[in-house]
Motif scaffolding. Structure first.
Motif, PDB file in Angstrom:
ATOM      1  N   MET A   1       0.846  -1.167   0.000  1.00 19.55           N
ATOM      2  CA  MET A   1       0.000   0.000   0.000  1.00 19.55           C
ATOM      3  C   MET A   1       0.896   1.236   0.000  1.00 19.55           C
ATOM      4  SD  MET A   1      -3.137   0.806   2.476  1.00 19.55           S
ATOM      5  CE  MET A   1      -2.720   1.587   3.977  1.00 19.55           C
ATOM      6  N   GLY A   2       0.708   2.107  -0.914  1.00 16.98           N
ATOM      7  CA  GLY A   2       1.506   3.318  -1.004  1.00 16.98           C
ATOM      8  C   GLY A   2       0.789   4.511  -0.410  1.00 16.98           C
ATOM      9  N   TRP A   3       1.521   5.616  -0.282  1.00 25.23           N
ATOM     10  CA  TRP A   3       0.931   6.835   0.272  1.00 25.23           C
ATOM     11  C   TRP A   3      -0.194   7.360  -0.619  1.00 25.23           C
ATOM     12  CZ3 TRP A   3       1.245   8.600   4.971  1.00 25.23           C
ATOM     13  CH2 TRP A   3       2.305   8.213   5.771  1.00 25.23           C
ATOM     14  N   ALA A   4      -0.121   7.106  -1.914  1.00 24.95           N
ATOM     15  CA  ALA A   4      -1.139   7.590  -2.835  1.00 24.95           C
ATOM     16  C   ALA A   4      -2.503   6.970  -2.525  1.00 24.95           C
ATOM     17  CB  ALA A   4      -0.739   7.276  -4.269  1.00 24.95           C
ATOM     18  N   LYS A   5      -2.512   5.802  -1.902  1.00 22.38           N
ATOM     19  CA  LYS A   5      -3.768   5.105  -1.623  1.00 22.38           C
ATOM     20  C   LYS A   5      -4.288   5.363  -0.212  1.00 22.38           C
ATOM     21  CE  LYS A   5      -2.649   1.474  -4.824  1.00 22.38           C
ATOM     22  NZ  LYS A   5      -2.427   0.060  -5.027  1.00 22.38           N
ATOM     23  N   LEU A   6      -3.563   6.124   0.573  1.00 24.13           N
ATOM     24  CA  LEU A   6      -3.990   6.418   1.937  1.00 24.13           C
ATOM     25  C   LEU A   6      -4.982   7.564   1.975  1.00 24.13           C
ATOM     26  CD1 LEU A   6      -0.812   6.257   4.161  1.00 24.13           C
ATOM     27  CD2 LEU A   6      -2.883   4.961   4.452  1.00 24.13           C
ATOM     28  N   VAL A   7      -5.971   7.416   2.817  1.00 22.91           N
ATOM     29  CA  VAL A   7      -6.904   8.508   3.054  1.00 22.91           C
ATOM     30  C   VAL A   7      -6.193   9.493   3.985  1.00 22.91           C
ATOM     31  CG1 VAL A   7      -9.150   9.090   4.029  1.00 22.91           C
ATOM     32  CG2 VAL A   7      -8.830   6.900   2.856  1.00 22.91           C
ATOM     33  N   PRO A   8      -6.110  10.764   3.663  1.00 19.85           N
ATOM     34  CA  PRO A   8      -5.362  11.727   4.477  1.00 19.85           C
ATOM     35  C   PRO A   8      -5.747  11.735   5.952  1.00 19.85           C
ATOM     36  CG  PRO A   8      -6.001  12.723   2.407  1.00 19.85           C
ATOM     37  CD  PRO A   8      -6.661  11.376   2.460  1.00 19.85           C
ATOM     38  N   SER A   9      -7.006  11.532   6.264  1.00 12.35           N
ATOM     39  CA  SER A   9      -7.419  11.545   7.668  1.00 12.35           C
ATOM     40  C   SER A   9      -6.839  10.362   8.437  1.00 12.35           C
ATOM     41  CB  SER A   9      -8.944  11.545   7.777  1.00 12.35           C
ATOM     42  OG  SER A   9      -9.466  10.356   7.209  1.00 12.35           O
ATOM     43  N   LYS A  10      -6.621   9.249   7.787  1.00 13.77           N
ATOM     44  CA  LYS A  10      -6.042   8.070   8.435  1.00 13.77           C
ATOM     45  C   LYS A  10      -4.523   8.116   8.462  1.00 13.77           C
ATOM     46  CE  LYS A  10      -9.524   5.690   9.706  1.00 13.77           C
ATOM     47  NZ  LYS A  10      -9.758   5.473  11.110  1.00 13.77           N
ATOM     48  N   ALA A  11      -3.896   8.790   7.532  1.00 16.13           N
ATOM     49  CA  ALA A  11      -2.432   8.844   7.465  1.00 16.13           C
ATOM     50  C   ALA A  11      -1.843   9.395   8.763  1.00 16.13           C
ATOM     51  CB  ALA A  11      -1.990   9.691   6.275  1.00 16.13           C
ATOM     52  N   GLN A  12      -2.438  10.440   9.313  1.00 18.60           N
ATOM     53  CA  GLN A  12      -1.930  11.040  10.551  1.00 18.60           C
ATOM     54  C   GLN A  12      -2.070  10.067  11.717  1.00 18.60           C
ATOM     55  OE1 GLN A  12      -0.409  13.829  10.189  1.00 18.60           O
ATOM     56  NE2 GLN A  12       0.079  14.276  12.295  1.00 18.60           N
ATOM     57  N   ASP A  13      -3.197   9.372  11.816  1.00 19.16           N
ATOM     58  CA  ASP A  13      -3.414   8.396  12.894  1.00 19.16           C
ATOM     59  C   ASP A  13      -2.416   7.248  12.798  1.00 19.16           C
ATOM     60  OD1 ASP A  13      -5.559   9.862  13.795  1.00 19.16           O
ATOM     61  OD2 ASP A  13      -7.053   8.648  12.714  1.00 19.16           O
ATOM     62  N   TRP A  14      -2.228   6.726  11.616  1.00 16.65           N
ATOM     63  CA  TRP A  14      -1.343   5.569  11.438  1.00 16.65           C
ATOM     64  C   TRP A  14       0.124   5.937  11.615  1.00 16.65           C
ATOM     65  CZ3 TRP A  14      -4.326   3.667   6.540  1.00 16.65           C
ATOM     66  CH2 TRP A  14      -5.517   3.088   6.950  1.00 16.65           C
ATOM     67  N   LEU A  15       0.488   7.155  11.295  1.00 13.52           N
ATOM     68  CA  LEU A  15       1.864   7.605  11.456  1.00 13.52           C
ATOM     69  C   LEU A  15       2.285   7.521  12.922  1.00 13.52           C
ATOM     70  CD1 LEU A  15       4.465   8.997  10.416  1.00 13.52           C
ATOM     71  CD2 LEU A  15       3.333  11.162  10.902  1.00 13.52           C
ATOM     72  N   PHE A  16       1.432   7.959  13.831  1.00 11.50           N
ATOM     73  CA  PHE A  16       1.773   7.990  15.245  1.00 11.50           C
ATOM     74  C   PHE A  16       1.751   6.620  15.904  1.00 11.50           C
ATOM     75  CE2 PHE A  16       0.710  12.493  14.615  1.00 11.50           C
ATOM     76  CZ  PHE A  16       1.908  13.018  15.050  1.00 11.50           C
ATOM     77  N   GLU A  17       1.196   5.600  15.269  1.00 17.07           N
ATOM     78  CA  GLU A  17       1.220   4.249  15.828  1.00 17.07           C
ATOM     79  C   GLU A  17       2.626   3.675  15.814  1.00 17.07           C
ATOM     80  OE1 GLU A  17      -1.651   1.794  13.927  1.00 17.07           O
ATOM     81  OE2 GLU A  17      -3.333   2.954  14.675  1.00 17.07           O
ATOM     82  N   ASP A  18       3.497   4.182  14.940  1.00 14.20           N
ATOM     83  CA  ASP A  18       4.853   3.665  14.816  1.00 14.20           C
ATOM     84  C   ASP A  18       5.869   4.452  15.635  1.00 14.20           C
ATOM     85  OD1 ASP A  18       3.937   1.747  13.114  1.00 14.20           O
ATOM     86  OD2 ASP A  18       4.389   2.876  11.300  1.00 14.20           O
TER      87      ASP A  18
END
Length: 86
Positions: A1-18
């Protein structure tokens, strides 16, 4: 899954999980886990010493392998297999 397929609202949430807080992992998880293991595997190393071990002035030396107060396995000069450990 690439960044192009990420929904912007979820990208911020998933970034902080790591992202982890290293001090929290060391003090609240690793140190606690080590103390529990020692109570079962080698209780004479830790029993009655918790205040000393957790004292801030010791800077977690009990958990650092390079330090003289490290809780890890002590090598004896009479140990026949110790040269393999070094």
């Amino acid at each position: 899954m690439g960044w192009a397929k990420l929904v912007p609202s979820k990208a911020q949430d998933w970034l902080f999980e790591d992202i982890v807080h290293l001090d929290t992992i060391r003090r609240k998880e690793y140190d606690f886990y080590t103390k529990i293991l020692l109570y079962f595997l080698d209780p004479e190393i830790i029993k009655g010493r918790l205040a000393e071990i957790d004292d801030e002035k010791n800077k977690r030396a009990f958990y650092k392998p390079g330090d003289e107060s490290f809780s890890g396995p002590k090598r004896s000069s009479s140990c026949s297999g110790c040269s393999a450990i070094s």
